[in-house]
Write a protein that holds these residues in place. Structure first.
Motif, PDB file in Angstrom:
ATOM      1  N   ALA A   1      -0.209 -14.003 -13.232  1.00  0.00           N
ATOM      2  CA  ALA A   1       0.725 -14.270 -14.221  1.00  0.00           C
ATOM      3  C   ALA A   1       2.030 -13.982 -13.671  1.00  0.00           C
ATOM      4  CB  ALA A   1       0.511 -13.096 -15.301  1.00  0.00           C
ATOM      5  N   LYS A   2       2.328 -14.113 -12.152  1.00  0.00           N
ATOM      6  CA  LYS A   2       3.723 -14.071 -11.486  1.00  0.00           C
ATOM      7  C   LYS A   2       4.317 -12.760 -11.957  1.00  0.00           C
ATOM      8  CE  LYS A   2       3.712 -18.917 -10.650  1.00  0.00           C
ATOM      9  NZ  LYS A   2       4.816 -20.102 -11.014  1.00  0.00           N
ATOM     10  N   ARG A   3       3.607 -11.590 -11.895  1.00  0.00           N
ATOM     11  CA  ARG A   3       4.537 -10.367 -12.348  1.00  0.00           C
ATOM     12  C   ARG A   3       3.700  -9.252 -11.445  1.00  0.00           C
ATOM     13  NH1 ARG A   3       1.608  -9.200 -18.231  1.00  0.00           N
ATOM     14  NH2 ARG A   3      -0.297  -9.142 -17.716  1.00  0.00           N
ATOM     15  N   THR A   4       4.481  -8.161 -11.303  1.00  0.00           N
ATOM     16  CA  THR A   4       3.907  -7.263 -10.358  1.00  0.00           C
ATOM     17  C   THR A   4       3.280  -6.181 -11.084  1.00  0.00           C
ATOM     18  OG1 THR A   4       5.869  -7.485  -8.909  1.00  0.00           O
ATOM     19  CG2 THR A   4       4.707  -5.310  -8.712  1.00  0.00           C
ATOM     20  N   THR A   5       2.123  -5.832 -10.324  1.00  0.00           N
ATOM     21  CA  THR A   5       1.233  -4.903 -11.054  1.00  0.00           C
ATOM     22  C   THR A   5       0.818  -3.767  -9.949  1.00  0.00           C
ATOM     23  OG1 THR A   5       0.129  -6.597 -12.544  1.00  0.00           O
ATOM     24  CG2 THR A   5      -1.157  -4.592 -12.373  1.00  0.00           C
ATOM     25  N   LEU A   6       0.871  -2.593 -10.827  1.00  0.00           N
ATOM     26  CA  LEU A   6       0.426  -1.404  -9.541  1.00  0.00           C
ATOM     27  C   LEU A   6      -0.809  -0.700 -10.261  1.00  0.00           C
ATOM     28  CD1 LEU A   6       2.118   0.019  -7.464  1.00  0.00           C
ATOM     29  CD2 LEU A   6       2.636   1.875  -9.255  1.00  0.00           C
ATOM     30  N   LEU A   7      -1.878  -0.682  -9.200  1.00  0.00           N
ATOM     31  CA  LEU A   7      -3.129  -0.464  -9.475  1.00  0.00           C
ATOM     32  C   LEU A   7      -3.638   0.712  -8.736  1.00  0.00           C
ATOM     33  CD1 LEU A   7      -5.021  -4.002  -9.220  1.00  0.00           C
ATOM     34  CD2 LEU A   7      -4.253  -2.792 -11.393  1.00  0.00           C
ATOM     35  N   PRO A   8      -4.348   1.603  -9.270  1.00  0.00           N
ATOM     36  CA  PRO A   8      -4.791   2.807  -8.498  1.00  0.00           C
ATOM     37  C   PRO A   8      -5.638   2.288  -7.128  1.00  0.00           C
ATOM     38  CG  PRO A   8      -6.007   2.694 -10.766  1.00  0.00           C
ATOM     39  CD  PRO A   8      -4.921   1.515 -10.443  1.00  0.00           C
ATOM     40  N   LEU A   9      -5.567   2.989  -6.129  1.00  0.00           N
ATOM     41  CA  LEU A   9      -6.506   2.579  -4.992  1.00  0.00           C
ATOM     42  C   LEU A   9      -7.675   3.629  -4.884  1.00  0.00           C
ATOM     43  CD1 LEU A   9      -6.607   0.727  -2.478  1.00  0.00           C
ATOM     44  CD2 LEU A   9      -5.443   2.603  -1.190  1.00  0.00           C
ATOM     45  N   PRO A  10      -8.921   2.961  -5.159  1.00  0.00           N
ATOM     46  CA  PRO A  10      -9.992   3.917  -5.099  1.00  0.00           C
ATOM     47  C   PRO A  10     -10.200   4.346  -3.582  1.00  0.00           C
ATOM     48  CG  PRO A  10     -10.559   1.770  -6.374  1.00  0.00           C
ATOM     49  CD  PRO A  10      -9.210   1.737  -5.529  1.00  0.00           C
ATOM     50  N   VAL A  11     -11.005   5.323  -3.568  1.00  0.00           N
ATOM     51  CA  VAL A  11     -11.193   6.101  -2.392  1.00  0.00           C
ATOM     52  C   VAL A  11     -11.995   5.209  -1.337  1.00  0.00           C
ATOM     53  CG1 VAL A  11     -12.177   7.906  -1.099  1.00  0.00           C
ATOM     54  CG2 VAL A  11     -11.392   8.316  -3.381  1.00  0.00           C
ATOM     55  N   GLU A  12     -12.883   4.407  -1.582  1.00  0.00           N
ATOM     56  CA  GLU A  12     -13.815   3.753  -1.098  1.00  0.00           C
ATOM     57  C   GLU A  12     -13.258   2.507  -0.435  1.00  0.00           C
ATOM     58  OE1 GLU A  12     -16.535   4.233   0.483  1.00  0.00           O
ATOM     59  OE2 GLU A  12     -16.669   6.245  -0.695  1.00  0.00           O
ATOM     60  N   THR A  13     -12.231   1.761  -1.326  1.00  0.00           N
ATOM     61  CA  THR A  13     -11.315   0.650  -1.145  1.00  0.00           C
ATOM     62  C   THR A  13     -10.406   1.141   0.026  1.00  0.00           C
ATOM     63  OG1 THR A  13     -11.525  -0.094  -3.144  1.00  0.00           O
ATOM     64  CG2 THR A  13     -10.034  -1.293  -1.924  1.00  0.00           C
ATOM     65  N   GLY A  14      -9.637   2.400  -0.345  1.00  0.00           N
ATOM     66  CA  GLY A  14      -8.694   2.685   0.900  1.00  0.00           C
ATOM     67  C   GLY A  14      -9.330   3.056   2.156  1.00  0.00           C
ATOM     68  N   ARG A  15     -10.366   3.688   2.098  1.00  0.00           N
ATOM     69  CA  ARG A  15     -11.113   3.856   3.186  1.00  0.00           C
ATOM     70  C   ARG A  15     -11.534   2.819   4.039  1.00  0.00           C
ATOM     71  NH1 ARG A  15     -15.630   7.907   1.734  1.00  0.00           N
ATOM     72  NH2 ARG A  15     -13.849   9.394   1.768  1.00  0.00           N
ATOM     73  N   ALA A  16     -11.827   1.620   3.542  1.00  0.00           N
ATOM     74  CA  ALA A  16     -12.272   0.690   4.049  1.00  0.00           C
ATOM     75  C   ALA A  16     -11.208  -0.139   4.754  1.00  0.00           C
ATOM     76  CB  ALA A  16     -12.925  -0.360   3.290  1.00  0.00           C
TER      77      ALA A  16
ATOM     78  N   LEU B   1       0.887  -1.241  -0.076  1.00  0.00           N
ATOM     79  CA  LEU B   1      -0.045   0.050   0.203  1.00  0.00           C
ATOM     80  C   LEU B   1       0.785   1.332  -0.131  1.00  0.00           C
ATOM     81  CD1 LEU B   1      -2.490  -1.207   2.581  1.00  0.00           C
ATOM     82  CD2 LEU B   1      -3.333  -0.677   0.433  1.00  0.00           C
ATOM     83  N   ASN B   2       0.685   2.184  -0.925  1.00  0.00           N
ATOM     84  CA  ASN B   2       1.478   3.466  -1.176  1.00  0.00           C
ATOM     85  C   ASN B   2       0.193   4.408  -0.884  1.00  0.00           C
ATOM     86  OD1 ASN B   2       2.676   5.847  -1.854  1.00  0.00           O
ATOM     87  ND2 ASN B   2       4.108   4.716  -2.937  1.00  0.00           N
ATOM     88  N   TRP B   3       0.125   4.947   0.334  1.00  0.00           N
ATOM     89  CA  TRP B   3      -0.858   6.048   0.593  1.00  0.00           C
ATOM     90  C   TRP B   3      -0.829   7.277   0.068  1.00  0.00           C
ATOM     91  CZ3 TRP B   3      -5.114   3.731   2.451  1.00  0.00           C
ATOM     92  CH2 TRP B   3      -4.905   2.688   3.283  1.00  0.00           C
ATOM     93  N   ARG B   4       0.784   7.506  -0.192  1.00  0.00           N
ATOM     94  CA  ARG B   4       1.057   8.983  -0.705  1.00  0.00           C
ATOM     95  C   ARG B   4       0.483   9.040  -2.058  1.00  0.00           C
ATOM     96  NH1 ARG B   4       3.814  12.696   2.093  1.00  0.00           N
ATOM     97  NH2 ARG B   4       4.778  12.097   3.893  1.00  0.00           N
ATOM     98  N   GLU B   5       0.885   7.905  -2.815  1.00  0.00           N
ATOM     99  CA  GLU B   5       0.434   7.937  -4.261  1.00  0.00           C
ATOM    100  C   GLU B   5      -0.825   7.241  -4.406  1.00  0.00           C
ATOM    101  OE1 GLU B   5       3.550   6.247  -6.525  1.00  0.00           O
ATOM    102  OE2 GLU B   5       5.335   7.395  -5.856  1.00  0.00           O
TER     103      GLU B   5
END
Length: 219
Positions: A94-109, A80-84
């Motif tokens: 697929a055994k690879r690293t993926t960076l996803l945007p964290l939606p507001v409601e998901t981050g809040r939960a 989790l990168n709270w700043r970004e």
């Protein structure tokens, strides 16, 4: 062949001659929940207790980001990168690293669970067990069980039991909102856009604009 067998005639030697039922890839429509069903599912969790806060954060990861049960169980605090405002999926299918945007409601939960629900532990897994063996990360089976219990509370248990329908629901919702197949493929981490094309069939308004008239139909 059943009739011949009932008459006492041998049919074993003819079994290899029976053709299989035809099956075409992507022939069926992907099943998904309606917006009202998704809302009922999300609102079925008791967020006044630690377990309810944890399971609510889990369901938000599933319905907002389309994560797999194994991916949810593998999330670490360092992912989790709270700043970004991002979430790293380091153990995807697929055994690879993926960076996803964290939606507001998901981050809040997730933040609510970390502050008021997660037990004190040295384990770096985001979601941990609240019962013995404590201080252990949850497994995919616990994620699936939390979803099954939510289905039961909403009266949907007879139709759905797994978590994959939630991925279908995410893709269908994004397609209705105008997202491209490439965007959906990136979010769901499909290796090929061809895997995502199955969701085109659920966009009936757009399909009706390109459908050819039925031969002999009166205009």
């Amino acid at each position: 062949m059943r009739f011949r067998r009932m008459r006492g005639q041998p049919t074993e030697s003819l079994i290899a001659a029976v053709p299989r039922v035809a099956y075409w890839r992507l022939a069926t429509l992907p099943d998904s929940l309606t917006d009202s069903q998704l809302m009922g599912l999300v609102n079925s969790f008791d967020r006044t207790c630690p377990t309810g806060r944890r399971d609510y954060a889990i369901i938000r990861c599933l319905v907002d980001l389309g994560l797999r049960a194994s991916e949810v169980a593998s999330i670490q605090l360092n992912d989790l990168n709270w700043r970004e405002g991002t979430l790293r999926i380091a153990k995807a299918k697929a055994k690879r690293t993926t960076l996803l945007p964290l939606p507001v409601e998901t981050g809040r939960a997730i933040a609510d669970y970390l502050r008021f629900g997660r037990p004190k532990t040295d384990n770096r897994a985001l979601f941990v067990r609240h019962r013995a063996p404590r201080d252990e990360p949850v497994g995919p089976s616990l994620v699936r069980n939390a979803v099954r219990c939510a289905y039961a509370r909403c009266g949907l248990a007879q139709r759905w039991t797994g978590t994959h329908v939630l991925r279908h629901s995410v893709a269908s919702r994004l397609l209705r909102e105008g997202a491209s197949l490439k965007d959906i493929a990136d979010l769901l981490r499909h290796r090929s856009v061809n895997t995502t094309t199955i969701y085109v069939k659920v966009d009936l308004p757009k399909l009706s604009t390109v459908a050819l008239p039925w031969p002999g139909r009166r205009t």
